[in-house]
Each structure stands twice: as structure tokens, then as C-alpha cells.
Write an enzyme that holds these catalytic residues in place. Structure first.
Site, short mmCIF file in Angstrom:
data_model
loop_
_atom_site.label_atom_id
_atom_site.label_comp_id
_atom_site.label_asym_id
_atom_site.label_seq_id
_atom_site.Cartn_x
_atom_site.Cartn_y
_atom_site.Cartn_z
N ASP A 1 -0.39 -7.31 1.35
CA ASP A 1 0.19 -5.97 1.49
C ASP A 1 1.71 -6.07 1.61
OD1 ASP A 1 0.33 -3.26 1.73
OD2 ASP A 1 -0.26 -3.22 3.85
N HIS B 1 0.82 -1.22 0.00
CA HIS B 1 0.00 0.00 0.00
C HIS B 1 0.85 1.26 0.00
CE1 HIS B 1 0.28 0.09 4.53
NE2 HIS B 1 0.26 1.38 4.29
N GLY C 1 5.15 -0.44 6.10
CA GLY C 1 6.22 -1.02 5.28
C GLY C 1 7.46 -1.34 6.08
#
Lengths: 552, 231
Positions: free
Chosen positions: B86, B43, B182
Site C-alpha cells: 500500500d 489505496h 497516505g
């Protein structure tokens, strides 16, 4: 002879201090077990064995009756028979500690003469272990273990001790150790040590205190009853239908004005949270719907709206009457001397300890054999007296390794029920580091990846990395340059195979302190460079150790 | 990072800062898993699929990135994770120089499951929600929570998938947050830090009974190895 040990439960690093005991010298632990079985001077309930000394000590006590202490190299073996709190058949072999009859009347001591004068006594029935006021069945009564009661109107009554073969749960079944392995819809349970068909984090070796054996239903996480992951790929987990025991749950000593440990024994009437919010009644589903109801958690004292800890939380808590705040901890006072409040941030992690480690305040929580440490405030799986209250200067936070009692190094109680305590996986400061064991990265550094791996092997004679500043941050002078410093010994010409082409740090003279360079600072002719050791650059091993701050 | 504390400079040498190539503005974290590869959240890459839209900073402690140890790299390739997950890989235009301030983290064994209650750590330059340390790499630690508990109605109510994992303190107060996405969730095991999670999503930050959700890296080992080999 190993069969001799099957009747015992083993705990490493534990012993019991007792005046009554017999000491033997034996060749093996099995021999010690046989000595215990053949003890005639008292009923042998346990023994401890010190392997190094081949010393065997048999005892009339066990962890139910006496305090277990920690001691290095000593292994305690307790007879299962005397730890069991249920009966086989009519229970002539029952040696548990229940001391109330089925109607809740306290038992009279077997040696006592009041209110009833017994005709069955420890002297008349010497092998029946008629000790204290525990229920026993010395005469083979069909009703099972019994006792003379303290009620003058009732001479004796049976105790209604649970049958060992009866599969049932007390309370929410946290202590259930039975063998039911089918969920309530009839699915076969998945083994706890398997990750198929369902991946999960309840790993038996990591959670030894949860007794996640075979595929038996267990309650490791505060559910209302035991459950299991199922072998049906479409049903991850399901509760097991195990009936509730008809016998009384274990009695607790309630804490009414303050709480020890996690406050699971707190039964006082505080009903306000730390931020001053009123508590919601446990029976109510308004304003918050919830599953912590008195019927689902029958032994947790979920009365009124009092603060409680029914589900292994850190402190007593409650759902709040404020619709915006589902739940909060309560400010129940801690019993005894108030320890230093726990800082929100753990201090900088120390990688080693000084002296005996009494001052160690690092973050290690693993023992030398890789076992997880038990929380100092917890009494599971090991009961102990090394609490933050009793050692307020010991910094007994969470489950961090500490040395509160002047032992020779930081240690902790382990979460493995069979190992009471161990020293921790920390070295004394300045002790010799282990020799490198994994040469693979070093080889890679020297050959294939020397361009990207900026580190040195040994004294860095082969270092060809890009660093061109000294340890003080001064830029290096090119090896071929004579300004600002004139030199003749180390130039690309004098040492053509030493990588002196640029101004990068090198070690043409095999300096034991590693690569260096002439500096561009007129006042400092040469200086060492700070090149990390390749050994410290293995994956996941930062050269600069992190704090490992455990934020709350 | 909400709560927690400011980290020791360069003590999490695998932490990278993912930035826009234009303004070099930090917007996500990532983890160095190899001299030339970074693992991050898919994302984080929603705005552009062009590698040239991104920059990677390594070896920094402050968001302003004034440290001499800073290494700046362009992204030469983006490999998005399997659909519905993700996770993504970024290839650096050239390998990072591995030194005491920049080094990779270890990857877990394939399908390894972190035991419930294991203490793990997250790091990042994301939102602090007033808990201090803005602009400096922060860290915080908390236990892993089994998906069974995390999926309870009062927690995340069935939203957590098998290839995800939860971690956090039940009472809240500390968590990863916007801008940490992340980045790494690492757990210490056998004398090294292992990347077990990629910071992914949460219901707000640091709320009680709303732990953070992380992509379970061990479920993607084959994909990571295959992607690195093929690219």
C-alpha cells in the site's frame, strides 16, 4: 588488572551512602577493586569510584541491602558474588538474601539467642558473612545454605536455594538471564542483535533493560514464558521450554488497598473497571477468550475477578463481563499523595530550559548520550524514590526529562541498567547553538537548487529566492520602481549583480539582518523579510518545532 | 486523527494534502520526501490512475487551505508500489519551493527496524470522531508495537505483514483514521524526524487493542530511490 573488574557489575551515576566505609586515593578503578578485595575491616560488597578525584570508597553494602542514590561522576561497582541469589555447589559462597527455610519458616538472626542458642555465630565464623537472618552455609553442610529457624520446635533447616547451574524460570521468566537458546520445537534461536532471518523491533541497544543478550531465550513482552525469534525462516518466533524452578518465587510486598507505579503489586479485591463494568474471572473464558490465565501467570495474583496487572500494562485491569468490551483499566486508587492527574495532552514542547530546568515541561525523553529515559513510575531497571507521588510538583510524567530535585539541569533515570541517570539532551535557553556541521545542503542551495530552496545562507547576500513580502506581510515594491518610495541607492542599475530585477527580497547592502525590500506601504519605506535559514531546512528538521503531543 | 491535538501551524512541513483535481477536496494525506516527490498510500489512488485526477496542496494548516503559504501542484506521474503493498509515489509537475513551511522529511536507512516502544507521531486532516480539531491539521503520538504483539489473536490476529508496522496505544483513544491515509508516521531520532510509516489501515479507529497499521518505509528504500531516478 582489568580482570579485577570482571567480578563487579558497574552502574554509572550511582552511589550508596553508608557510615561504614573506607576511603582511598588510587590511580585507577582497578586499584579500587583490589582495595575492595583486600578489605579486612568489613566484608566489601561494593565500591564507588570518582574518576576526577581518583577517590575510591569501599562499602559493606550493595543495591540489595541499601538505597542507591544518584550522583554525578560517581560509578558504583557491585560484586556479582553478593548480588547472586543462587548457589554454586553446596553454597558455602552463597551471599544472597533468602531468609526462609524450605518449609517457609523465617530464619533466626545469626546474632540472636532466641528461640535457639546457636553454636555457629558471626564471631565463631568471621569469614562466613553471617549477617541478618540470611541463609548461609558456614559449616559446609551437604544440604546447602541453612539457618536457625524462628520455630522453637525446629532448631535449623536448609533453605533450598536455587542452584546457579539449574536452568529454570520463576513466574513467567521475566527475570530469566540463562543461556538456553533453543525454542521448544528445537529451532536455534536468532540473535537479538540480528535482523536475519526475521526482522524485528526487539533491538538490544534500544531495550537494554530487557537483557536481550546473544540468542538466549528471553521474555521482553509479557509472554507466559521466555521465547525467541528462530533461525528457521518459516517460524518467526516460538516459546522456549525452560522448566519452572522448584524453589519458591521471590516474595513481594502486596499492595492491598492502593497501587504504586504500574500496579503490578496490587493484590486487592477491586473488581470493577473505570466505566463501572464488572470484571470477568481470570479462570473463565467467557465472555472473552484469553491467555492471561492463572496457570500461565502463576505469580501475578490472578485470583477471582480482581483487577491485576500481569503483563506490564500501565495500571491494573481486567477482562470485563460485558461481551462488547474485552478489557478495561480499573480505578484502583494510587498510594500516597495523589499527583496531578495526567493531562491527555502534553503541553507544547519546549526546546530549551530556563535556569536549572526545574520549570522545564517539554517532551524530551532522551539523555545526553542518547539513552532512553525510564518512566518515573517504574522501578525497572533502577529503583528510586523520585516518583510522581513524592514530587507532586515535579510534573514527573511518563519518561520525560525533568528536574524534580533542584539539580542543575533536567535529567532522568535511564533504561540502561548500567547507567543510573544522566542529564538530558536539551540546551539551556540562549546558549550558543552548535556551529553548522553539514554543509552539503547549503552548497546545494547556493548552486543547483536555488530556485526551489527558499532560504538564505548567512546574511542572505546571495539570496535569489521568490519571497516578495516583508516580515509584516506587506508586498515589496519593485527595485526599479520609484513609487510609492523614491530611492537611488539600490536599483538594478546601481547593483547589477544583486538580483534586483523584480520586487523580491534581496540584500544588496549586506544588512546583517538579512534580505529586505522597499515596501508598497506609503508609511513604511523599507522592511526586513522573513527568510528562513537554509540550515534549518535540512530534512526532518522543521523550522517551526512541533508540539509532539502524545495523545491518549 | 482521533484524540491527539491540533498541531502548531506548519510544524509538520512535509505533510501534504492529496485532493481531487476537480473539487479540490481533501481525501488523503501524503509526505514530501523530496522537492518533487510525495510518498502516499496506494489505496488513495484507487479511483483513478490518471495523474490529472489529483492535486497536491503543500504548506497548509487548515483543510480549507486559505493560507498564503499554500503551494498547489499537479501530479505529473504516479508510480505504484510493488504488488500487494500500500505505497505509491507521486511526482509533482514542478518542484515545491522549500521554505520554513514546506520541507521534506528524512527517509530511514534501508531495512531499518524501529525498536518496539519507540514514540512516533502521525498527522492528518482525517476523521476526528468527535474529538475536536476538524479541518485543522492534527497530530498524535504513540509507541510502535512489535509485529509479534500486533499479530496476537486479540490484536490484529496475524493480519500484519513484514513490510508493515503497527503503532498505537493499547487502550485505544487515539489513532489515525479515514482521511489520514497516505500521511506520515514519523519518529524522532538523532535530532531529526524520520519517515518510518505511511498510514495504511486499521480495524476501526482508536479502538482498544486495534492499533493502526502503517507501511514500513524502510522496506521500500530501494524502490523509492529507483523510482525517483527512473522517473
Amino acid at each position: 588488572s582489568t580482570d579485577a573488574l570482571e567480578a563487579y557489575i558497574k552502574t554509572d551515576g550511582a552511589w550508596i551512602v553508608k557510615i561504614t566505609k573506607t576511603r582511598y586515593t588510587v590511580n585507577t578503578v582497578e586499584e579500587c577493586a583490589i582495595k575492595c578485595d583486600k578489605e579486612t575491616s568489613f566484608t566489601c560488597r561494593s565500591f564507588y569510584y570518582i574518576e576526577k578525584d581518583q577517590e575510591c570508597v569501599t562499602l559493606p553494602a550493595n543495591s540489595k541491602t541499601d538505597q542507591v542514590l544518584r550522583r554525578m561522576s560517581t560509578t558504583l561497582y557491585e560484586k556479582k558474588e553478593y548480588l547472586q541469589e543462587c548457589v554454586n555447589g553446596i553454597g558455602t559462597d552463597y551471599r544472597g538474601t533468602k531468609s526462609k527455610t524450605k518449609t517457609g519458616t523465617l530464619c533466626q538472626r545469626w546474632e540472636g539467642m532466641f528461640p535457639h542458642k546457636p553454636n555457629i555465630t558471626p564471631k565463631t565464623h568471621q569469614k562466613a558473612d553471617l549477617e541478618s537472618n540470611f541463609c548461609r552455609n558456614p559449616d559446609g553442610d551437604k544440604g546447602g545454605p541453612w539457618c536457625y529457624t524462628t520455630d522453637p520446635e525446629k532448631r535449623w533447616e536448609s533453605c533450598d536455594v536455587q542452584d546457579c547451574t539449574e536452568e529454570c524460570i520463576q513466574c513467567s521468566g521475566e527475570d530469566y538471564r540463562g543461556k538456553i537458546s533453543t525454542s521448544e520445537s528445537g529451532y536455534i534461536c536468532q540473535r537479538w542483535d540480528s535482523q536475519k532471518p526475521h526482522n524485528h523491533g526487539y533491538i538490544p541497544s534500544a531495550l537494554p533493560e530487557k537483557y536481550l543478550e546473544e540468542n538466549y531465550c528471553r521474555n521482553p513482552d509479557g509472554e507466559p514464558k521466555p521465547w525467541c525469534f528462530t533461525t528457521n525462516p518459516n517460524k518467526r518466533w516460538e516459546p522456549c521450554s525452560i522448566p519452572r524452578c522448584t524453589t519458591e518465587p521471590p516474595t513481594i510486598v502486596p499492595e492491598l488497598t492502593c497501587a504504586t507505579g504500574d500496579g503490578s503489586l496490587y493484590r486487592g479485591t477491586i473488581s470493577v473497571t473505570i466505566s463501572g463494568k464488572a470484571c470477568q474471572s481470570w479462570k473463565s473464558q467467557i465472555p472473552h477468550k484469553h491467555g492471561r490465565t492463572p496457570d500461565k501467570f502463576p505469580c501475578k495474583g490472578l485470583e477471582e475477578n480482581y483487577c491485576r496487572n500481569p503483563d506490564n500494562e500501565r495500571n491494573p485491569w481486567c477482562y470485563t463481563a460485558d461481551p462488547e468490551t474485552r478489557w478495561e483499566y480499573c480505578s484502583v486508587p494510587i498510594c500516597g499523595d495523589q499527583p496531578k492527574p495526567e493531562d491527555p495532552i502534553i503541553p507544547v514542547g519546549e526546546e530549551c530550559y530556563e535556569g536549572d530546568g526545574s520549570s522545564y515541561r517539554g517532551v524530551m525523553s532522551e539523555t545526553i548520550s542518547g539513552k532512553k529515559c525510564q518512566f518515573w513510575t517504574s522501578m525497572e531497571p533502577h529503583k528510586h524514590s523520585k516518583t510522581p507521588q513524592s514530587f507532586p510538583k515535579g510534573d514527573l510524567r511518563r519518561n520525560l526529562c525533568r528536574n524534580p530535585d533542584g539539580d542543575r539541569a533536567p535529567w532522568c533515570f535511564t533504561t540502561d541498567p548500567s547507567v543510573r541517570w544522566e542529564f538530558c539532551k536539551i540546551d539551556r535557553c540562549g546558549s550558543k547553538p552548535e556551529p553548522p556541521t553539514k554543509p552539503s545542503l547549503v552548497v546545494a542551495a547556493a548552486n543547483e537548487q536555488s530556485v526551489t530552496l527558499d532560504c538564505k545562507i548567512g546574511n542572505g547576500a546571495d539570496y535569489r529566492g521568490p519571497t516578495s513580502t516583508t516580515i509584516m506581510g506587506v508586498t515589496c515594491q519593485a527595485w526599479s520602481s520609484m513609487t510609492p518610495h523614491q530611492h537611488a541607492s539600490f536599483t538594478p542599475e546601481t547593483h547589477p549583480d544583486r538580483g534586483l530585477e523584480s520586487n523580491q527580497c534581496r540584500n544588496p547592502d549586506n544588512d546583517v539582518n538579512g534580505p529586505w525590500c522597499y515596501t508598497t506601504d506609503r508609511n513604511q519605506k523599507w522592511e526586513q523579510c522573513q527568510i528562513p535559514d537554509c540550515e534549518s531546512l535540512k530534512c526532518g528538521q522543521p523550522a517551526i518545532k512541533p508540539k509532539r503531543c502524545f495523545g491518549r | 486523527i482521533v484524540g491527539g491535538c491540533i498541531s502548531k501551524p506548519h510544524s509538520w512541513p512535509w505533510q501534504i494534502s492529496l485532493r481531487t483535481s476537480a473539487g479540490k477536496i481533501h481525501f488523503c494525506g501524503g509526505t514530501l520526501i523530496d522537492a518533487q516527490w510525495v510518498l502516499t498510500a496506494a489505496h488513495c489512488l484507487e479511483k483513478s490512475k490518471r495523474p490529472s485526477a489529483y492535486k497536491i496542496f503543500l504548506g497548509i494548516h487548515s483543510e480549507r487551505a486559505y493560507e498564503l503559504s499554500k503551494q498547489e501542484r499537479d501530479v505529473s506521474k504516479i508510480v505504484m508500489g510493488p504488488p500487494g503493498t500500500d505505497i505509491a509515489l507521486l511526482k509533482l509537475d514542478r518542484p515545491a519551493i522549500i521554505n520554513d513551511k514546506v520541507s521534506p522529511v528524512c527517509l530511514p536507512e534501508k531495512d531499518y527496524v524501529v525498536a518496539s516502544g519507540t514514540e512516533c507521531y502521525v498527522t492528518g486532516w482525517g476523521e476526528t470522531q468527535g474529538t475536536g480539531g476538524d479541518g485543522i491539521l492534527k497530530e498524535t503520538g504513540f509507541p510502535v508495537i512489535e509485529n509479534k504483539i500486533c499479530n496476537r489473536a486479540s490484536y490484529l490476529n496475524g493480519r500484519v505483514k513484514d513490510h508493515e508496522m503497527c503503532a498505537g496505544n493499547i487502550e485505544g483513544g487515539t489513532d489515525s483514521c479515514q482521511g489520514d491515509s497516505g500521511g506520515p508516521l514519523v519518529c524522532y531520532s538523532q535530532n531529526k524526524f524520520v519517515l518510518q510509516g505511511v498510514t495504511s489501515w486499521g480495524l476501526g479507529c482508536a479502538n482498544a487493542m486495534k492499533p493502526g497499521v502503517y507501511v514500513r518505509v524502510s522496506k521500500f528504500i530501494d524502490w523509492i530511490e529507483k523510482s525517483m531516478k527512473e522517473n
